[in-house]
Design a protein around this motif. Sequence first.
Motif, short mmCIF file in Angstrom:
data_model
loop_
_atom_site.label_atom_id
_atom_site.label_comp_id
_atom_site.label_asym_id
_atom_site.label_seq_id
_atom_site.Cartn_x
_atom_site.Cartn_y
_atom_site.Cartn_z
N VAL A 187 50.29 15.89 -4.02
CA VAL A 187 51.06 16.88 -3.27
C VAL A 187 50.92 18.26 -3.90
CG1 VAL A 187 53.37 17.55 -2.49
CG2 VAL A 187 52.64 15.17 -2.32
N ASN A 188 50.88 18.34 -5.22
CA ASN A 188 50.66 19.63 -5.87
C ASN A 188 49.30 20.21 -5.49
OD1 ASN A 188 53.00 20.35 -7.41
ND2 ASN A 188 52.57 18.62 -8.74
N THR A 189 48.31 19.37 -5.35
CA THR A 189 46.99 19.84 -4.91
C THR A 189 47.05 20.37 -3.49
OG1 THR A 189 45.88 18.27 -6.36
CG2 THR A 189 44.59 19.14 -4.52
N VAL A 190 47.80 19.67 -2.63
CA VAL A 190 47.97 20.11 -1.25
C VAL A 190 48.64 21.49 -1.22
CG1 VAL A 190 49.33 19.59 0.83
CG2 VAL A 190 47.94 17.82 -0.24
N VAL A 191 49.63 21.71 -2.09
CA VAL A 191 50.31 23.01 -2.17
C VAL A 191 49.31 24.08 -2.59
CG1 VAL A 191 52.05 24.34 -3.42
CG2 VAL A 191 52.59 22.05 -2.61
N LYS A 192 48.48 23.77 -3.58
CA LYS A 192 47.48 24.75 -4.06
C LYS A 192 46.48 25.11 -2.96
CE LYS A 192 47.72 23.39 -8.89
NZ LYS A 192 47.05 22.67 -9.98
N LEU A 193 46.24 24.18 -2.05
CA LEU A 193 45.33 24.45 -0.94
C LEU A 193 45.98 25.26 0.18
CD1 LEU A 193 43.53 20.99 -0.74
CD2 LEU A 193 42.55 23.15 -1.54
N GLY A 194 47.28 25.52 0.04
CA GLY A 194 47.96 26.40 0.99
C GLY A 194 48.76 25.70 2.09
N TYR A 195 48.85 24.40 2.04
CA TYR A 195 49.63 23.68 3.06
C TYR A 195 51.11 23.86 2.82
CZ TYR A 195 45.31 21.42 4.50
OH TYR A 195 44.04 21.19 4.95
N ARG A 196 51.90 23.85 3.89
CA ARG A 196 53.35 24.04 3.80
C ARG A 196 54.13 22.81 4.26
NH1 ARG A 196 52.34 26.89 0.33
NH2 ARG A 196 51.71 29.03 0.59
N MET A 197 53.42 21.78 4.73
CA MET A 197 54.05 20.54 5.15
C MET A 197 53.11 19.38 4.84
SD MET A 197 55.31 19.15 8.89
CE MET A 197 55.48 20.76 9.52
N CYS A 198 53.66 18.21 4.54
CA CYS A 198 52.85 17.05 4.19
C CYS A 198 53.57 15.79 4.64
CB CYS A 198 52.62 17.03 2.69
SG CYS A 198 51.57 15.68 2.12
N ILE A 199 52.84 14.83 5.20
CA ILE A 199 53.39 13.55 5.62
C ILE A 199 53.07 12.51 4.55
CG2 ILE A 199 53.41 11.76 7.40
CD1 ILE A 199 54.31 14.41 8.55
N VAL A 200 54.12 11.83 4.06
CA VAL A 200 53.96 10.81 3.02
C VAL A 200 54.83 9.60 3.36
CG1 VAL A 200 53.48 12.51 1.20
CG2 VAL A 200 55.83 11.74 1.60
N GLN A 201 54.77 8.58 2.52
CA GLN A 201 55.60 7.39 2.66
C GLN A 201 57.04 7.75 2.31
OE1 GLN A 201 57.11 5.20 0.23
NE2 GLN A 201 57.31 3.40 1.50
N LYS A 202 58.01 7.16 2.96
CA LYS A 202 59.43 7.52 2.82
C LYS A 202 59.91 7.51 1.37
CE LYS A 202 63.33 8.53 4.88
NZ LYS A 202 63.48 9.80 5.56
N ALA A 203 59.56 6.50 0.60
CA ALA A 203 59.99 6.43 -0.80
C ALA A 203 59.40 7.58 -1.62
CB ALA A 203 59.61 5.09 -1.41
N ALA A 204 58.21 8.03 -1.27
CA ALA A 204 57.59 9.16 -1.97
C ALA A 204 58.36 10.44 -1.75
CB ALA A 204 56.14 9.33 -1.53
N GLU A 205 58.95 10.57 -0.57
CA GLU A 205 59.75 11.75 -0.25
C GLU A 205 60.90 11.89 -1.26
OE1 GLU A 205 61.75 13.41 3.82
OE2 GLU A 205 62.20 11.33 3.27
N LYS A 206 61.55 10.80 -1.56
CA LYS A 206 62.66 10.81 -2.52
C LYS A 206 62.17 11.11 -3.93
CE LYS A 206 65.64 7.61 0.05
NZ LYS A 206 65.22 8.10 1.32
N VAL A 207 61.04 10.54 -4.32
CA VAL A 207 60.46 10.79 -5.64
C VAL A 207 60.08 12.26 -5.80
CG1 VAL A 207 58.46 10.30 -7.11
CG2 VAL A 207 59.61 8.43 -5.93
N LEU A 208 59.53 12.85 -4.77
CA LEU A 208 59.04 14.22 -4.83
C LEU A 208 60.15 15.26 -4.79
CD1 LEU A 208 55.96 13.76 -2.51
CD2 LEU A 208 55.92 14.13 -4.98
N GLU A 209 61.37 14.87 -4.40
CA GLU A 209 62.50 15.82 -4.36
C GLU A 209 62.77 16.42 -5.73
OE1 GLU A 209 65.82 13.64 -2.81
OE2 GLU A 209 65.17 13.89 -0.73
N THR A 210 62.49 15.68 -6.78
CA THR A 210 62.78 16.14 -8.14
C THR A 210 61.61 16.88 -8.78
OG1 THR A 210 62.04 14.04 -9.09
CG2 THR A 210 64.37 14.20 -8.49
N GLU A 211 60.53 17.07 -8.04
CA GLU A 211 59.32 17.66 -8.62
C GLU A 211 59.25 19.19 -8.49
OE1 GLU A 211 56.90 16.12 -10.43
OE2 GLU A 211 58.30 14.43 -10.33
#
Length: 113
Positions: free
Chosen positions: A60-84
């Motif tokens: 997801v950090n790589t996706v941000v560096k590429l300029g994306y502002r939205m990303c679709i992931v697995q539901k549990a990953a959404e919760k994990v990434l909230e703290t990142e």
Amino acid sequence: VVFLNVVIGLTLTETAGDLAIAAAICSSCLEVPIPNDIPFIGEIGLGGELRMVTRMEKRVNTVVKLGYRMCIVQKAAEKVLETEGLEKIKVIGCRNLKDVINTIFPNVMKRSK
């Protein structure tokens, strides 16, 4: 059976691209283009459920560096990434392929009912 054309000499072993491939197939069947600003990260099980992939934070950090502002992931990953500290991107978690389709093609799915 679905056949996917890949550049000669490449072998696909990375399951994190499953979701992107499935979204492309859905886009083709529905005859509606995928918005070009949404990357997909996830593995899909045989029942259509989305599975977590390794190194999600780095992906997801790589996706941000590429300029994306939205990303679709697995539901549990959404919760994990909230703290990142990913305030530059909207991470949307989905439980299965149906959730993904309803998220990226909402108007198409409303018309088919």
